[in-house]
Design a protein around this motif. Structure first.
Motif, mmCIF file in Angstrom:
data_model
loop_
_atom_site.group_PDB
_atom_site.id
_atom_site.type_symbol
_atom_site.label_atom_id
_atom_site.label_comp_id
_atom_site.label_asym_id
_atom_site.label_seq_id
_atom_site.Cartn_x
_atom_site.Cartn_y
_atom_site.Cartn_z
ATOM 1 N N LYS A 181 -50.354 35.507 25.584
ATOM 2 C CA LYS A 181 -50.854 34.891 26.820
ATOM 3 C C LYS A 181 -49.708 34.330 27.656
ATOM 4 O O LYS A 181 -49.647 34.540 28.876
ATOM 5 N N LEU A 182 -48.770 33.658 26.997
ATOM 6 C CA LEU A 182 -47.673 33.024 27.722
ATOM 7 C C LEU A 182 -46.620 34.034 28.170
ATOM 8 O O LEU A 182 -45.980 33.844 29.205
ATOM 9 N N THR A 183 -46.455 35.107 27.410
ATOM 10 C CA THR A 183 -45.536 36.166 27.840
ATOM 11 C C THR A 183 -46.052 36.825 29.111
ATOM 12 O O THR A 183 -45.279 37.106 30.038
ATOM 13 N N ALA A 184 -47.361 37.036 29.169
ATOM 14 C CA ALA A 184 -47.966 37.602 30.379
ATOM 15 C C ALA A 184 -47.775 36.660 31.559
ATOM 16 O O ALA A 184 -47.495 37.090 32.684
ATOM 17 N N LEU A 185 -47.905 35.350 31.302
ATOM 18 C CA LEU A 185 -47.704 34.369 32.364
ATOM 19 C C LEU A 185 -46.254 34.383 32.841
ATOM 20 O O LEU A 185 -45.978 34.329 34.041
ATOM 21 N N ALA A 186 -45.315 34.483 31.901
ATOM 22 C CA ALA A 186 -43.889 34.481 32.251
ATOM 23 C C ALA A 186 -43.536 35.673 33.130
ATOM 24 O O ALA A 186 -42.664 35.571 34.003
ATOM 25 N N LYS A 187 -44.193 36.795 32.915
ATOM 26 C CA LYS A 187 -43.897 38.001 33.688
ATOM 27 C C LYS A 187 -44.283 37.861 35.161
ATOM 28 O O LYS A 187 -43.797 38.621 36.006
ATOM 29 N N THR A 188 -45.122 36.871 35.458
ATOM 30 C CA THR A 188 -45.473 36.660 36.874
ATOM 31 C C THR A 188 -44.384 35.901 37.623
ATOM 32 O O THR A 188 -44.422 35.794 38.844
ATOM 33 N N GLY A 189 -43.419 35.336 36.865
ATOM 34 C CA GLY A 189 -42.301 34.645 37.498
ATOM 35 C C GLY A 189 -42.533 33.168 37.755
ATOM 36 O O GLY A 189 -41.690 32.509 38.362
#
Length: 323
Positions: free
Chosen positions: A310-318
């Motif tokens: 979940k947090l990796t996906a969030l990080a990819k948004t910048g």
């Protein structure tokens, strides 16, 4: 000859099996250490000390809590990640330190893969709150203002990369809205400015906010736990406010170095869950604002992996930034 080799190998396995079992049964044979990557006196430190004392009774060995503060918990996590994977050195930490910090810092000395979860110690619900003088009487009116004035309704949090910050970003993403996000260096100054009206709202932990709520200085609009809280029975959950399946909590976990033997992890998990089931321990943790949700080793592993995804996906948004 081949048959003789096979017979010898089988005999060796029969000899080694009891030895392995004996080693597992012997754990622990010396004192254990739990590292806390923050200064003494904080929520995580107090939680670790309460549980260490209770777990030592089950394990039959003392458990020493060692504070190694610095870099937002990273120093403590790093020390344990590099420790022998024998179960004698553990870290009491959060998912923010374990997952978010490596995502924000490319040169991080560890990742979540460097740890083997023992179990979840506690969950601390997060609250969306406004000053008591705020015009927003409930979450619906607050959200309506956020939608009507994108990027102008200010929301404080305790620092970039903290679980409070991450929860705020996840709320923003789930609702498809834009807040004016204001980072602080800790919950203390963020709460002071929120109470004083310098910012419109705050996302903060129950443990640090509840005294201000009880003193009539803050108005909680929604809680991030799955169910309503006993301390705030009239405050709806974010899920009740339309965010289906959403949970915003600070998860505190007990982790061992990666490759710690399963039998050792199991012994530690049993001791942890027995401590959490102790009514006296449960009351102390509840008084800190904790929600207890004991897990098996396997459940803790799934929890950590789900959080990482979940947090990796969030990080990819910048949106996760270190400054």
């Amino acid at each position: 000859m081949t048959q003789w080799i096979r017979a010898a190998a089988a005999a060796s396995l029969l000899v080694l099996a009891p030895v392995g079992a004996a080693m597992a049964q012997a754990f622990p044979s010396k004192p254990l250490k739990v590292v806390v990557g923050f200064a003494p006196g904080g929520n995580l430190d107090v939680t670790a000390r309460i549980l260490a004392e209770a777990m030592s009774k089950t394990l039959g060995q003392p458990i020493v809590v060692e504070n190694r503060p610095g870099a937002g918990g990273v120093i403590g996590n790093d020390a344990v990640a590099k420790s022998p994977p024998d179960g004698y050195t553990l870290v009491a930490t959060t998912t923010a330190v374990t997952i978010v910090s490596p995502l924000m810092v490319p040169t991080s000395p560890y990742t979540a893969a460097n740890f083997s979860p023992v179990g979840v110690m506690q969950l601390t619900p997060l609250l969306v709150e406004v000053p008591v003088a705020s015009p927003y009487a409930d979450f619906k009116s607050y959200l309506a203002a956020v939608r009507a004035k994108p990027g102008t309704v200010s929301v404080a949090h305790s620092g970039n990369g903290t679980s409070n910050h991450v929860a705020l970003l996840l709320i923003q993403d789930a609702l498809k809205v834009k807040f004016n996000i204001v980072p602080y260096k800790g919950s203390g100054p963020a709460l002071i400015d929120t109470i004083g009206g310098q910012v419109d709202s705050i996302v903060d932990q129950l443990s640090s906010s509840l005294p201000q709520v009880k003193a009539g200085k803050l108005r909680p609009l929604a809680v991030g736990s799955r169910t309503r809280l006993a301390d705030l029975p009239n405050v709806p959950t974010l899920e009740e406010e339309g965010m289906k399946g959403f949970e915003a909590v600070t998860a505190s976990m007990l982790l061992a170095p990666a490759q710690t033997p399963p039998a050792v992890l199991k012994a530690l998990n049993v001791a942890l869950n027995k401590a959490l089931a102790d009514p006296a321990v449960a009351k102390k943790l509840h008084d800190l604002g904790a929600v207890l949700r004991p897990t098996s080793v396997e459940e803790a592993e799934r929890f950590l992996k789900d959080e990482e995804a979940k947090l990796t996906a969030l990080a990819k948004t910048g949106v996760l930034k270190s400054d």
